[in-house]
Design a protein around this motif. Structure first.
Motif, PDB file in Angstrom:
ATOM      1  N   MET A  57       0.822  -1.200   0.000  1.00  0.00           N
ATOM      2  CA  MET A  57       0.000   0.000   0.000  1.00  0.00           C
ATOM      3  C   MET A  57       0.865   1.263   0.000  1.00  0.00           C
ATOM      4  SD  MET A  57      -2.971   1.267   0.077  1.00  0.00           S
ATOM      5  CE  MET A  57      -3.769   2.762   0.517  1.00  0.00           C
ATOM      6  N   MET A  58       1.854   1.293   0.894  1.00  0.00           N
ATOM      7  CA  MET A  58       2.709   2.472   0.976  1.00  0.00           C
ATOM      8  C   MET A  58       3.546   2.642  -0.291  1.00  0.00           C
ATOM      9  SD  MET A  58       3.271   4.972   2.754  1.00  0.00           S
ATOM     10  CE  MET A  58       4.382   6.328   2.697  1.00  0.00           C
ATOM     11  N   GLU A  59       3.924   1.519  -0.926  1.00  0.00           N
ATOM     12  CA  GLU A  59       4.688   1.607  -2.165  1.00  0.00           C
ATOM     13  C   GLU A  59       3.863   2.295  -3.258  1.00  0.00           C
ATOM     14  OE1 GLU A  59       4.325  -1.442  -0.620  1.00  0.00           O
ATOM     15  OE2 GLU A  59       6.325  -1.659   0.252  1.00  0.00           O
ATOM     16  N   SER A  60       2.580   1.980  -3.321  1.00  0.00           N
ATOM     17  CA  SER A  60       1.703   2.609  -4.316  1.00  0.00           C
ATOM     18  C   SER A  60       1.563   4.099  -4.053  1.00  0.00           C
ATOM     19  CB  SER A  60       0.320   1.959  -4.299  1.00  0.00           C
ATOM     20  OG  SER A  60       0.405   0.611  -4.632  1.00  0.00           O
ATOM     21  N   ILE A  61       1.415   4.462  -2.794  1.00  0.00           N
ATOM     22  CA  ILE A  61       1.290   5.883  -2.443  1.00  0.00           C
ATOM     23  C   ILE A  61       2.563   6.633  -2.819  1.00  0.00           C
ATOM     24  CG2 ILE A  61       1.066   7.501  -0.519  1.00  0.00           C
ATOM     25  CD1 ILE A  61      -0.786   5.427   0.816  1.00  0.00           C
ATOM     26  N   PRO A 113      10.611  -4.248   1.478  1.00  0.00           N
ATOM     27  CA  PRO A 113       9.435  -3.846   0.688  1.00  0.00           C
ATOM     28  C   PRO A 113       8.931  -4.984  -0.200  1.00  0.00           C
ATOM     29  CG  PRO A 113      11.119  -2.157   0.588  1.00  0.00           C
ATOM     30  CD  PRO A 113      11.732  -3.330   1.285  1.00  0.00           C
ATOM     31  N   GLN A 114       7.645  -4.972  -0.439  1.00  0.00           N
ATOM     32  CA  GLN A 114       6.996  -6.044  -1.182  1.00  0.00           C
ATOM     33  C   GLN A 114       7.494  -6.135  -2.617  1.00  0.00           C
ATOM     34  OE1 GLN A 114       2.790  -5.568  -1.432  1.00  0.00           O
ATOM     35  NE2 GLN A 114       2.422  -7.685  -1.989  1.00  0.00           N
ATOM     36  N   TRP A 115       7.788  -5.014  -3.253  1.00  0.00           N
ATOM     37  CA  TRP A 115       8.222  -5.045  -4.641  1.00  0.00           C
ATOM     38  C   TRP A 115       9.625  -5.636  -4.780  1.00  0.00           C
ATOM     39  CZ3 TRP A 115      12.316  -1.701  -5.768  1.00  0.00           C
ATOM     40  CH2 TRP A 115      12.551  -0.684  -4.849  1.00  0.00           C
ATOM     41  N   ILE A 116      10.475  -5.511  -3.751  1.00  0.00           N
ATOM     42  CA  ILE A 116      11.788  -6.145  -3.801  1.00  0.00           C
ATOM     43  C   ILE A 116      11.641  -7.650  -3.592  1.00  0.00           C
ATOM     44  CG2 ILE A 116      14.025  -6.321  -2.637  1.00  0.00           C
ATOM     45  CD1 ILE A 116      13.939  -3.357  -2.150  1.00  0.00           C
ATOM     46  N   ALA A 117      10.770  -8.048  -2.651  1.00  0.00           N
ATOM     47  CA  ALA A 117      10.534  -9.477  -2.422  1.00  0.00           C
ATOM     48  C   ALA A 117       9.934 -10.134  -3.661  1.00  0.00           C
ATOM     49  CB  ALA A 117       9.621  -9.663  -1.213  1.00  0.00           C
ATOM     50  N   ALA A 118       9.012  -9.449  -4.346  1.00  0.00           N
ATOM     51  CA  ALA A 118       8.406  -9.997  -5.558  1.00  0.00           C
ATOM     52  C   ALA A 118       9.446 -10.134  -6.670  1.00  0.00           C
ATOM     53  CB  ALA A 118       7.247  -9.116  -6.022  1.00  0.00           C
ATOM     54  N   ALA A 119      10.348  -9.173  -6.778  1.00  0.00           N
ATOM     55  CA  ALA A 119      11.403  -9.252  -7.789  1.00  0.00           C
ATOM     56  C   ALA A 119      12.371 -10.384  -7.474  1.00  0.00           C
ATOM     57  CB  ALA A 119      12.150  -7.924  -7.872  1.00  0.00           C
ATOM     58  N   ARG A 120      12.644 -10.597  -6.194  1.00  0.00           N
ATOM     59  CA  ARG A 120      13.538 -11.698  -5.801  1.00  0.00           C
ATOM     60  C   ARG A 120      12.888 -13.045  -6.119  1.00  0.00           C
ATOM     61  NH1 ARG A 120      15.170 -10.290  -0.776  1.00  0.00           N
ATOM     62  NH2 ARG A 120      17.031  -9.384  -1.671  1.00  0.00           N
TER      63      ARG A 120
END
Length: 181
Positions: free
Chosen positions: A1-5, A122-129
């Protein structure tokens, strides 16, 4: 959520400041707005998992090119620089409050990001990993960039450096010429 903001904040700042930048008549203020646009674009590069490009953006464009443009402007346009100093003679002037607001917002975002990153990744780093799209130091990306920059793209690199040097020399000549008359 915070990443989107944060992403939408960076995108809004980049697009909104770009529109204000191209419509501004005051060159000095436009250069400072260009500084904000470059930082917002660096933030967007981080969200695109292009950390090297973001750091290069900050180091080269903000640290080098923008400082060179400010230096050339300050050498060449003394009348406009005097008008800027005369416009903000007291502490409660509008540009001071705008700068203070932007500085506090940047401080808040940095503190929040530092605290959140310490707690969890952050979720986007975990998803990329998990997807296997994280660039590791063994990929030798910087080495490939250096080889391309010094072989394939050497001519554009040198043309840009000569163009920037000519702008600086022209500004210095105009400043010296203005001082002799």
């Amino acid at each position: 959520m915070m990443e989107s903001i944060l992403f939408y904040c960076f995108a809004t700042v980049a697009v909104g400041t770009s529109f204000i930048l191209v419509s501004m008549r005051n060159i000095a203020r436009a250069l400072f707005l260009f500084f904000v646009v470059l930082f917002a674009m660096a933030g967007l590069y981080v969200f695109a998992l292009a950390d090297f490009v973001a750091l290069t953006q900050i180091l080269i464009y903000v640290g080098g090119v923008l400082v060179l443009l400010l230096f050339a402007f300050m050498l060449s346009n003394k009348e406009l620089l005097n008008q800027l100093q005369a416009g903000t003679s007291h502490f409660f002037a509008l540009p001071v409050w705008q700068a203070l607001t932007v500085a506090l917002l940047f401080l808040g975002v940095l503190l929040y990001a530092a605290l959140q990153f310490d707690r969890h990744e952050p979720q986007w780093i975990a998803a990329a990993r998990e997807a296997g799209t994280v660039i590791t130091p063994t990929d030798r990306t910087v080495q490939h960039l250096g080889i391309h920059l010094m072989t394939r793209y050497l001519l554009p690199f040198e043309v840009i450096s000569v163009l920037l040097m000519m702008a600086l020399m022209g500004a210095a000549h105009l400043a010296r010429k203005g001082g002799q008359t």
